[in-house]
Design a protein around this motif. Structure first.
Motif, PDB file in Angstrom:
ATOM      1  N   ARG A  23       0.835  -1.206   0.000  1.00 42.81           N
ATOM      2  CA  ARG A  23       0.000   0.000   0.000  1.00 42.81           C
ATOM      3  C   ARG A  23       0.865   1.249   0.000  1.00 42.81           C
ATOM      4  O   ARG A  23       0.563   2.239  -0.687  1.00 42.81           O
ATOM      5  N   ASN A  24       1.968   1.228   0.760  1.00 39.35           N
ATOM      6  CA  ASN A  24       2.875   2.376   0.818  1.00 39.35           C
ATOM      7  C   ASN A  24       3.539   2.643  -0.532  1.00 39.35           C
ATOM      8  O   ASN A  24       3.963   3.772  -0.802  1.00 39.35           O
ATOM      9  N   LEU A  25       3.643   1.610  -1.356  1.00 43.87           N
ATOM     10  CA  LEU A  25       4.194   1.766  -2.704  1.00 43.87           C
ATOM     11  C   LEU A  25       3.149   2.247  -3.698  1.00 43.87           C
ATOM     12  O   LEU A  25       3.436   2.395  -4.886  1.00 43.87           O
ATOM     13  N   GLY A  26       1.926   2.473  -3.220  1.00 43.61           N
ATOM     14  CA  GLY A  26       0.862   2.962  -4.075  1.00 43.61           C
ATOM     15  C   GLY A  26       0.147   1.878  -4.854  1.00 43.61           C
ATOM     16  O   GLY A  26      -0.530   2.160  -5.846  1.00 43.61           O
ATOM     17  N   LEU A  27       0.257   0.626  -4.382  1.00 44.13           N
ATOM     18  CA  LEU A  27      -0.351  -0.499  -5.083  1.00 44.13           C
ATOM     19  C   LEU A  27      -1.739  -0.797  -4.533  1.00 44.13           C
ATOM     20  O   LEU A  27      -2.031  -0.563  -3.369  1.00 44.13           O
ATOM     21  N   ASP A  28      -2.590  -1.329  -5.414  1.00 45.40           N
ATOM     22  CA  ASP A  28      -3.992  -1.569  -5.062  1.00 45.40           C
ATOM     23  C   ASP A  28      -4.260  -2.990  -4.598  1.00 45.40           C
ATOM     24  O   ASP A  28      -5.220  -3.242  -3.870  1.00 45.40           O
ATOM     25  N   GLY A  29      -3.459  -3.948  -5.079  1.00 47.44           N
ATOM     26  CA  GLY A  29      -3.780  -5.340  -4.792  1.00 47.44           C
ATOM     27  C   GLY A  29      -2.561  -6.231  -4.866  1.00 47.44           C
ATOM     28  O   GLY A  29      -1.427  -5.784  -5.021  1.00 47.44           O
ATOM     29  N   CYS A  30      -2.819  -7.542  -4.772  1.00 52.00           N
ATOM     30  CA  CYS A  30      -1.733  -8.510  -4.831  1.00 52.00           C
ATOM     31  C   CYS A  30      -2.267  -9.862  -5.268  1.00 52.00           C
ATOM     32  O   CYS A  30      -3.464 -10.147  -5.181  1.00 52.00           O
ATOM     33  N   GLN A  31      -1.355 -10.688  -5.738  1.00 47.22           N
ATOM     34  CA  GLN A  31      -1.565 -12.123  -5.785  1.00 47.22           C
ATOM     35  C   GLN A  31      -0.868 -12.693  -4.553  1.00 47.22           C
ATOM     36  O   GLN A  31       0.304 -12.402  -4.310  1.00 47.22           O
ATOM     37  N   LEU A  32      -1.590 -13.476  -3.771  1.00 45.87           N
ATOM     38  CA  LEU A  32      -1.021 -14.094  -2.583  1.00 45.87           C
ATOM     39  C   LEU A  32      -0.398 -15.426  -2.991  1.00 45.87           C
ATOM     40  O   LEU A  32      -1.086 -16.318  -3.488  1.00 45.87           O
ATOM     41  N   ASN A  33       0.905 -15.554  -2.787  1.00 42.60           N
ATOM     42  CA  ASN A  33       1.662 -16.719  -3.230  1.00 42.60           C
ATOM     43  C   ASN A  33       1.927 -17.633  -2.040  1.00 42.60           C
ATOM     44  O   ASN A  33       2.564 -17.224  -1.073  1.00 42.60           O
ATOM     45  N   ILE A  34       1.418 -18.864  -2.103  1.00 41.68           N
ATOM     46  CA  ILE A  34       1.618 -19.838  -1.016  1.00 41.68           C
ATOM     47  C   ILE A  34       2.093 -21.165  -1.617  1.00 41.68           C
ATOM     48  O   ILE A  34       1.415 -21.756  -2.453  1.00 41.68           O
ATOM     49  N   TRP A  35       3.254 -21.632  -1.153  1.00 41.11           N
ATOM     50  CA  TRP A  35       3.765 -22.932  -1.559  1.00 41.11           C
ATOM     51  C   TRP A  35       3.580 -23.984  -0.474  1.00 41.11           C
ATOM     52  O   TRP A  35       3.626 -25.178  -0.748  1.00 41.11           O
ATOM     53  N   ASP A  36       3.393 -23.553   0.756  1.00 52.96           N
ATOM     54  CA  ASP A  36       3.314 -24.467   1.901  1.00 52.96           C
ATOM     55  C   ASP A  36       1.846 -24.753   2.207  1.00 52.96           C
ATOM     56  O   ASP A  36       1.140 -23.919   2.778  1.00 52.96           O
ATOM     57  N   SER A  37       1.371 -25.942   1.870  1.00 53.47           N
ATOM     58  CA  SER A  37      -0.048 -26.265   2.051  1.00 53.47           C
ATOM     59  C   SER A  37      -0.437 -26.404   3.515  1.00 53.47           C
ATOM     60  O   SER A  37      -1.628 -26.430   3.830  1.00 53.47           O
ATOM     61  N   SER A  38       0.540 -26.459   4.431  1.00 58.34           N
ATOM     62  CA  SER A  38       0.195 -26.494   5.854  1.00 58.34           C
ATOM     63  C   SER A  38      -0.404 -25.167   6.317  1.00 58.34           C
ATOM     64  O   SER A  38      -0.956 -25.090   7.421  1.00 58.34           O
ATOM     65  N   LEU A  39      -0.306 -24.135   5.508  1.00 58.06           N
ATOM     66  CA  LEU A  39      -0.896 -22.833   5.833  1.00 58.06           C
ATOM     67  C   LEU A  39      -2.381 -22.771   5.494  1.00 58.06           C
ATOM     68  O   LEU A  39      -3.043 -21.783   5.820  1.00 58.06           O
ATOM     69  N   TYR A  40      -2.906 -23.807   4.854  1.00 58.97           N
ATOM     70  CA  TYR A  40      -4.322 -23.780   4.448  1.00 58.97           C
ATOM     71  C   TYR A  40      -5.226 -24.168   5.620  1.00 58.97           C
ATOM     72  O   TYR A  40      -5.890 -25.201   5.600  1.00 58.97           O
ATOM     73  N   THR A  41      -5.237 -23.333   6.650  1.00 59.33           N
ATOM     74  CA  THR A  41      -6.038 -23.603   7.844  1.00 59.33           C
ATOM     75  C   THR A  41      -7.000 -22.451   8.095  1.00 59.33           C
ATOM     76  O   THR A  41      -6.850 -21.355   7.553  1.00 59.33           O
ATOM     77  N   ASP A  42      -7.965 -22.693   8.946  1.00 54.77           N
ATOM     78  CA  ASP A  42      -8.914 -21.639   9.313  1.00 54.77           C
ATOM     79  C   ASP A  42      -8.195 -20.472   9.998  1.00 54.77           C
ATOM     80  O   ASP A  42      -8.529 -19.300   9.780  1.00 54.77           O
ATOM     81  N   GLU A  43      -7.216 -20.798  10.850  1.00 52.19           N
ATOM     82  CA  GLU A  43      -6.487 -19.757  11.563  1.00 52.19           C
ATOM     83  C   GLU A  43      -5.708 -18.862  10.603  1.00 52.19           C
ATOM     84  O   GLU A  43      -5.717 -17.624  10.742  1.00 52.19           O
ATOM     85  N   GLU A  44      -5.048 -19.476   9.632  1.00 48.21           N
ATOM     86  CA  GLU A  44      -4.291 -18.684   8.663  1.00 48.21           C
ATOM     87  C   GLU A  44      -5.240 -17.880   7.765  1.00 48.21           C
ATOM     88  O   GLU A  44      -4.927 -16.756   7.378  1.00 48.21           O
ATOM     89  N   ALA A  45      -6.384 -18.434   7.451  1.00 44.35           N
ATOM     90  CA  ALA A  45      -7.365 -17.703   6.644  1.00 44.35           C
ATOM     91  C   ALA A  45      -7.810 -16.435   7.362  1.00 44.35           C
ATOM     92  O   ALA A  45      -7.980 -15.374   6.746  1.00 44.35           O
ATOM     93  N   GLN A  46      -7.985 -16.534   8.679  1.00 48.07           N
ATOM     94  CA  GLN A  46      -8.365 -15.370   9.471  1.00 48.07           C
ATOM     95  C   GLN A  46      -7.275 -14.309   9.433  1.00 48.07           C
ATOM     96  O   GLN A  46      -7.552 -13.103   9.303  1.00 48.07           O
ATOM     97  N   ILE A  47      -6.012 -14.731   9.508  1.00 47.07           N
ATOM     98  CA  ILE A  47      -4.886 -13.797   9.429  1.00 47.07           C
ATOM     99  C   ILE A  47      -4.879 -13.080   8.085  1.00 47.07           C
ATOM    100  O   ILE A  47      -4.680 -11.860   8.005  1.00 47.07           O
ATOM    101  N   VAL A  48      -5.110 -13.832   7.015  1.00 46.77           N
ATOM    102  CA  VAL A  48      -5.122 -13.239   5.676  1.00 46.77           C
ATOM    103  C   VAL A  48      -6.252 -12.230   5.547  1.00 46.77           C
ATOM    104  O   VAL A  48      -6.061 -11.104   5.044  1.00 46.77           O
ATOM    105  N   ARG A  49      -7.436 -12.595   5.985  1.00 49.45           N
ATOM    106  CA  ARG A  49      -8.587 -11.686   5.872  1.00 49.45           C
ATOM    107  C   ARG A  49      -8.364 -10.409   6.675  1.00 49.45           C
ATOM    108  O   ARG A  49      -8.683  -9.304   6.209  1.00 49.45           O
ATOM    109  N   GLU A  50      -7.817 -10.551   7.873  1.00 45.37           N
ATOM    110  CA  GLU A  50      -7.577  -9.371   8.708  1.00 45.37           C
ATOM    111  C   GLU A  50      -6.532  -8.454   8.079  1.00 45.37           C
ATOM    112  O   GLU A  50      -6.678  -7.227   8.099  1.00 45.37           O
TER     113      GLU A  50
END
Length: 274
Positions: A23-50
């Motif tokens: 955001r500080n670079l003036g960007l509007d969005g992103c592609q979120l890049n995840i290689w580690d499938s252990s991050l596909y949890t409800d807890e991590e989803a909450q972190i991403v949304r927040e």
């Protein structure tokens, strides 16, 4: 067209900090890049949304990686990358299904990956095997209102077009990496849009050169410093009616990466304005 960047999420990453930096670079969005499938949890989803809610950064797509060996070259690449190698297809298909479920949790409808060096010959058993696997993945994603996007580069534009047609689920698209087509020696990216432009749903703004030997990819460069004809590509995307994200990718790290991302944003804005 909104301008974004690729943000990698790993164990221990401060995602909100990375989002705020974008955001500080003036960007509007992103592609979120995840290689580690252990991050596909409800807890991590909450972190991403927040992180997204608190910074206002829009996640345009989930770039989903997969486990196992990876050789980004012309010798080991065909045997190790994506869903083409039969030895890894089953587990990687499962990981992509998990990425689809995670994308639903974070409110993202597009999932991207490299599927590997798709064979030119449609009668190749590996080609048919990948079609069956991706048809299953796309069908599941369709029930969630999602699109599967092929990252360009490891296959010719015609092979990619045929693959989309053969799967035929109606929820397939392309993440158009304009430099990868050069780096892998598969096509001129501006010409590739004449083949598959109707399927482009996201774009990697990246630059580079053709390969100069038979084993290694061409060299990636900062946007505007390689062979990518960015003015022509943006013109063609506009003519196709594309109004989706323009996602900057620079495959280095540190201060130089930040400088190149900032310069790429300024270049894109200049060209869009003209």
């Amino acid at each position: 067209m909104k301008i974004g960047v690729i943000i990698s999420y790993r164990q221990g990453s401060n995602l909100k900090e990375h989002f705020q930096q974008a955001r500080n670079l003036g960007l509007d969005g992103c592609q979120l890049n995840i290689w580690d499938s252990s991050l596909y949890t409800d807890e991590e989803a909450q972190i991403v949304r927040e992180a997204a809610d608190q910074t206002g950064l829009e996640i345009s797509a989930l770039w989903a990686g997969w486990s196992g060996p990876k050789e980004w070259n012309f010798t080991g690449g065909p045997a190790t990358l994506g869903l083409v190698p039969t030895a890894y297809r089953g587990i990687r298909l499962q990981e992509l299904l998990e990425s689809s479920a995670f994308a639903e949790k974070i409110g993202v409808s597009d999932i991207i990956t490299h599927v590997g060096f798709l064979p030119e010959n449609p009668d190749d058993p590996n080609y048919n095997g990948v079609i069956v696997a991706l048809r299953h993945l796309a069908a599941v994603m369709k029930t969630r209102g999602q699109h599967f996007l092929f990252e360009t580069g490891q296959e010719t534009p015609v092979t990619l077009l045929r693959t989309i047609e053969d799967i035929g689920t109606g929820n397939l698209g392309i993440n158009f990496d304009m430099a990868n087509l050069l780096l892998y020696g598969k096509a001129n990216p501006a010409d590739a849009l004449d083949v598959f432009g109707q399927y482009v749903r996201n774009v990697h703004c990246k630059d580079g050169e053709y390969p100069t030997d038979g084993k290694h990819l061409g060299k990636e460069k900062a946007l505007g410093q390689g062979r990518v004809n960015l003015p022509l590509i943006l013109q063609k995307l506009k003519a196709l009616g594309y109004d989706g994200p323009l996602t900057i990718e620079r495959e280095i790290s540190g201060p130089e990466q930040i400088r190149d991302i900032r310069a790429a944003r300024e270049l894109i804005l200049e060209l869009l304005g003209s």
